[in-house]
Design a protein around this motif. Sequence first.
Motif, PDB file in Angstrom:
ATOM      1  N   HIS A  94      -7.350  -0.547  -8.564  1.00 25.76           N
ATOM      2  CA  HIS A  94      -5.984  -0.389  -8.077  1.00 25.76           C
ATOM      3  C   HIS A  94      -6.008   0.285  -6.720  1.00 25.76           C
ATOM      4  CE1 HIS A  94      -6.304   3.505 -10.387  1.00 25.76           C
ATOM      5  NE2 HIS A  94      -6.894   2.687 -11.242  1.00 25.76           N
ATOM      6  N   GLY A  95      -4.963   0.039  -5.931  1.00 21.80           N
ATOM      7  CA  GLY A  95      -4.897   0.648  -4.607  1.00 21.80           C
ATOM      8  C   GLY A  95      -3.690   0.165  -3.828  1.00 21.80           C
ATOM      9  N   ALA A  96      -3.627   0.615  -2.585  1.00 21.74           N
ATOM     10  CA  ALA A  96      -2.492   0.334  -1.710  1.00 21.74           C
ATOM     11  C   ALA A  96      -2.510  -1.095  -1.179  1.00 21.74           C
ATOM     12  CB  ALA A  96      -2.488   1.306  -0.531  1.00 21.74           C
ATOM     13  N   ALA A  97      -1.327  -1.581  -0.831  1.00 23.15           N
ATOM     14  CA  ALA A  97      -1.224  -2.819  -0.063  1.00 23.15           C
ATOM     15  C   ALA A  97      -1.772  -2.545   1.343  1.00 23.15           C
ATOM     16  CB  ALA A  97       0.235  -3.275   0.004  1.00 23.15           C
ATOM     17  N   LYS A  98      -2.122  -3.603   2.051  1.00 28.34           N
ATOM     18  CA  LYS A  98      -2.718  -3.448   3.396  1.00 28.34           C
ATOM     19  C   LYS A  98      -1.820  -2.687   4.361  1.00 28.34           C
ATOM     20  CE  LYS A  98      -4.165  -8.081   3.317  1.00 28.34           C
ATOM     21  NZ  LYS A  98      -3.730  -8.888   2.500  1.00 28.34           N
ATOM     22  N   ASP A  99      -0.503  -2.860   4.199  1.00 30.79           N
ATOM     23  CA  ASP A  99       0.440  -2.321   5.184  1.00 30.79           C
ATOM     24  C   ASP A  99       1.348  -1.230   4.621  1.00 30.79           C
ATOM     25  OD1 ASP A  99       1.887  -3.923   3.467  1.00 30.79           O
ATOM     26  OD2 ASP A  99       3.052  -4.887   5.038  1.00 30.79           O
ATOM     27  N   SER A 100       0.943  -0.613   3.506  1.00 28.09           N
ATOM     28  CA  SER A 100       1.827   0.363   2.869  1.00 28.09           C
ATOM     29  C   SER A 100       1.052   1.533   2.269  1.00 28.09           C
ATOM     30  CB  SER A 100       2.621  -0.316   1.744  1.00 28.09           C
ATOM     31  OG  SER A 100       3.457   0.615   1.087  1.00 28.09           O
ATOM     32  N   TRP A 101       1.645   2.709   2.351  1.00 26.18           N
ATOM     33  CA  TRP A 101       1.172   3.842   1.566  1.00 26.18           C
ATOM     34  C   TRP A 101       1.489   3.533   0.116  1.00 26.18           C
ATOM     35  CZ3 TRP A 101      -1.049   8.572   3.101  1.00 26.18           C
ATOM     36  CH2 TRP A 101      -1.257   8.694   4.473  1.00 26.18           C
ATOM     37  N   PHE A 102       0.774   4.188  -0.805  1.00 28.86           N
ATOM     38  CA  PHE A 102       0.940   3.919  -2.232  1.00 28.86           C
ATOM     39  C   PHE A 102       0.624   5.190  -3.002  1.00 28.86           C
ATOM     40  CE2 PHE A 102      -1.085   2.192  -6.217  1.00 28.86           C
ATOM     41  CZ  PHE A 102       0.063   1.668  -6.778  1.00 28.86           C
ATOM     42  N   GLU A 103       1.400   5.442  -4.059  1.00 31.36           N
ATOM     43  CA  GLU A 103       1.158   6.635  -4.867  1.00 31.36           C
ATOM     44  C   GLU A 103       1.424   6.328  -6.332  1.00 31.36           C
ATOM     45  OE1 GLU A 103       2.535  10.989  -3.993  1.00 31.36           O
ATOM     46  OE2 GLU A 103       4.102   9.995  -5.184  1.00 31.36           O
ATOM     47  N   HIS A 104       0.560   6.870  -7.190  1.00 28.28           N
ATOM     48  CA  HIS A 104       0.798   6.785  -8.629  1.00 28.28           C
ATOM     49  C   HIS A 104       0.330   8.058  -9.309  1.00 28.28           C
ATOM     50  CE1 HIS A 104      -3.452   6.077  -9.429  1.00 28.28           C
ATOM     51  NE2 HIS A 104      -3.434   4.898  -8.832  1.00 28.28           N
ATOM     52  N   ILE A 105       0.910   8.299 -10.460  1.00 27.48           N
ATOM     53  CA  ILE A 105       0.409   9.342 -11.351  1.00 27.48           C
ATOM     54  C   ILE A 105      -0.540   8.644 -12.308  1.00 27.48           C
ATOM     55  CG2 ILE A 105       1.001  10.979 -13.173  1.00 27.48           C
ATOM     56  CD1 ILE A 105       3.708  11.351 -11.718  1.00 27.48           C
ATOM     57  N   ALA A 106      -1.763   9.168 -12.428  1.00 27.24           N
ATOM     58  CA  ALA A 106      -2.763   8.612 -13.334  1.00 27.24           C
ATOM     59  C   ALA A 106      -2.918   9.558 -14.524  1.00 27.24           C
ATOM     60  CB  ALA A 106      -4.090   8.437 -12.622  1.00 27.24           C
ATOM     61  N   ILE A 107      -2.752   9.008 -15.708  1.00 28.07           N
ATOM     62  CA  ILE A 107      -2.973   9.736 -16.956  1.00 28.07           C
ATOM     63  C   ILE A 107      -4.213   9.102 -17.572  1.00 28.07           C
ATOM     64  CG2 ILE A 107      -2.003  10.315 -19.215  1.00 28.07           C
ATOM     65  CD1 ILE A 107       0.804   9.739 -17.839  1.00 28.07           C
ATOM     66  N   THR A 108      -5.289   9.877 -17.657  1.00 30.25           N
ATOM     67  CA  THR A 108      -6.587   9.291 -17.958  1.00 30.25           C
ATOM     68  C   THR A 108      -7.303  10.050 -19.066  1.00 30.25           C
ATOM     69  OG1 THR A 108      -6.752   8.685 -15.622  1.00 30.25           O
ATOM     70  CG2 THR A 108      -8.756   8.531 -16.930  1.00 30.25           C
ATOM     71  N   ALA A 109      -7.818   9.294 -20.032  1.00 25.82           N
ATOM     72  CA  ALA A 109      -8.666   9.853 -21.081  1.00 25.82           C
ATOM     73  C   ALA A 109      -9.974   9.074 -21.087  1.00 25.82           C
ATOM     74  CB  ALA A 109      -7.977   9.754 -22.433  1.00 25.82           C
ATOM     75  N   GLY A 110     -11.033   9.720 -21.513  1.00 22.87           N
ATOM     76  CA  GLY A 110     -12.340   9.068 -21.552  1.00 22.87           C
ATOM     77  C   GLY A 110     -13.112   9.309 -20.274  1.00 22.87           C
ATOM     78  N   THR A 111     -14.171   8.549 -20.125  1.00 20.15           N
ATOM     79  CA  THR A 111     -15.079   8.706 -18.986  1.00 20.15           C
ATOM     80  C   THR A 111     -15.062   7.452 -18.129  1.00 20.15           C
ATOM     81  OG1 THR A 111     -16.498  10.065 -20.381  1.00 20.15           O
ATOM     82  CG2 THR A 111     -17.479   9.186 -18.359  1.00 20.15           C
ATOM     83  N   LEU A 171       1.613   5.471 -13.496  1.00 21.96           N
ATOM     84  CA  LEU A 171       3.058   5.511 -13.281  1.00 21.96           C
ATOM     85  C   LEU A 171       3.273   5.464 -11.776  1.00 21.96           C
ATOM     86  CD1 LEU A 171       3.846   8.473 -15.717  1.00 21.96           C
ATOM     87  CD2 LEU A 171       3.862   6.023 -16.246  1.00 21.96           C
ATOM     88  N   VAL A 172       3.710   4.334 -11.260  1.00 27.61           N
ATOM     89  CA  VAL A 172       3.846   4.166  -9.817  1.00 27.61           C
ATOM     90  C   VAL A 172       5.086   4.926  -9.343  1.00 27.61           C
ATOM     91  CG1 VAL A 172       4.061   2.528  -7.915  1.00 27.61           C
ATOM     92  CG2 VAL A 172       2.692   1.930  -9.935  1.00 27.61           C
ATOM     93  N   THR A 173       4.873   5.848  -8.402  1.00 26.59           N
ATOM     94  CA  THR A 173       5.961   6.702  -7.925  1.00 26.59           C
ATOM     95  C   THR A 173       6.412   6.377  -6.508  1.00 26.59           C
ATOM     96  OG1 THR A 173       4.306   8.367  -7.311  1.00 26.59           O
ATOM     97  CG2 THR A 173       5.384   8.629  -9.448  1.00 26.59           C
ATOM     98  N   GLY A 174       5.618   5.618  -5.750  1.00 24.93           N
ATOM     99  CA  GLY A 174       6.048   5.295  -4.397  1.00 24.93           C
ATOM    100  C   GLY A 174       5.153   4.288  -3.709  1.00 24.93           C
ATOM    101  N   GLY A 175       5.728   3.642  -2.717  1.00 19.83           N
ATOM    102  CA  GLY A 175       4.971   2.690  -1.907  1.00 19.83           C
ATOM    103  C   GLY A 175       4.754   1.361  -2.596  1.00 19.83           C
ATOM    104  N   GLU A 176       3.762   0.621  -2.076  1.00 18.37           N
ATOM    105  CA  GLU A 176       3.427  -0.699  -2.605  1.00 18.37           C
ATOM    106  C   GLU A 176       1.920  -0.801  -2.755  1.00 18.37           C
ATOM    107  OE1 GLU A 176       5.095  -3.471   0.204  1.00 18.37           O
ATOM    108  OE2 GLU A 176       7.144  -2.967  -0.378  1.00 18.37           O
ATOM    109  N   GLY A 177       1.483  -1.413  -3.850  1.00 16.16           N
ATOM    110  CA  GLY A 177       0.055  -1.516  -4.095  1.00 16.16           C
ATOM    111  C   GLY A 177      -0.278  -2.680  -5.004  1.00 16.16           C
ATOM    112  N   TRP A 178      -1.520  -2.634  -5.504  1.00 15.70           N
ATOM    113  CA  TRP A 178      -2.056  -3.712  -6.324  1.00 15.70           C
ATOM    114  C   TRP A 178      -2.813  -3.142  -7.509  1.00 15.70           C
ATOM    115  CZ3 TRP A 178      -0.531  -8.509  -5.339  1.00 15.70           C
ATOM    116  CH2 TRP A 178      -0.092  -8.817  -4.042  1.00 15.70           C
TER     117      TRP A 178
END
Length: 135
Positions: A103-120, A69-76
């Motif tokens: 997944h991660g941030a764009a070169k010129d931007s901070w990036f934030e997401h909430i990760a909901i993860t199950a499994g290994t 769930l992307v909460t801020g910034g720009e990423g890929w």
Amino acid sequence: MAKHEEVKNGVIFPAGEKNEAFSQFFVGQSYLKLLVADPKVNVGVGTVTFEPGCRNNWHIHRDGYQILLVTGGEGWYQEEGKSAQFLKAGDVIVTHDGVKHWHGAAKDSWFEHIAITAGTPEWLEPVDDETYNKL
């Protein structure tokens, strides 16, 4: 100055500590704030904050999934064999069991997401600079 500097302090939840536990699986600096880490619940929930240019390695979730769930910034976000998707606040990504992705941030931007993860997670090779720099 990088875009979306406000993300470094956390958008919805406070930014976490430096993500030392998983640093070997990231290029650049990330921060992790666990929101749900209850052993009686079969899912982990955390906020991940990425400095500009930071991204995680290719990885696969085994016997589970991941919802971002992307909460801020720009990423890929990119799945193996597909084009990378540009991400911004409000975007939602669902990664199914066994799908290789990163997944991660764009070169010129901070990036934030909430990760909901199950499994290994199965951590794989880093996203090479040539691939990332073409984005």
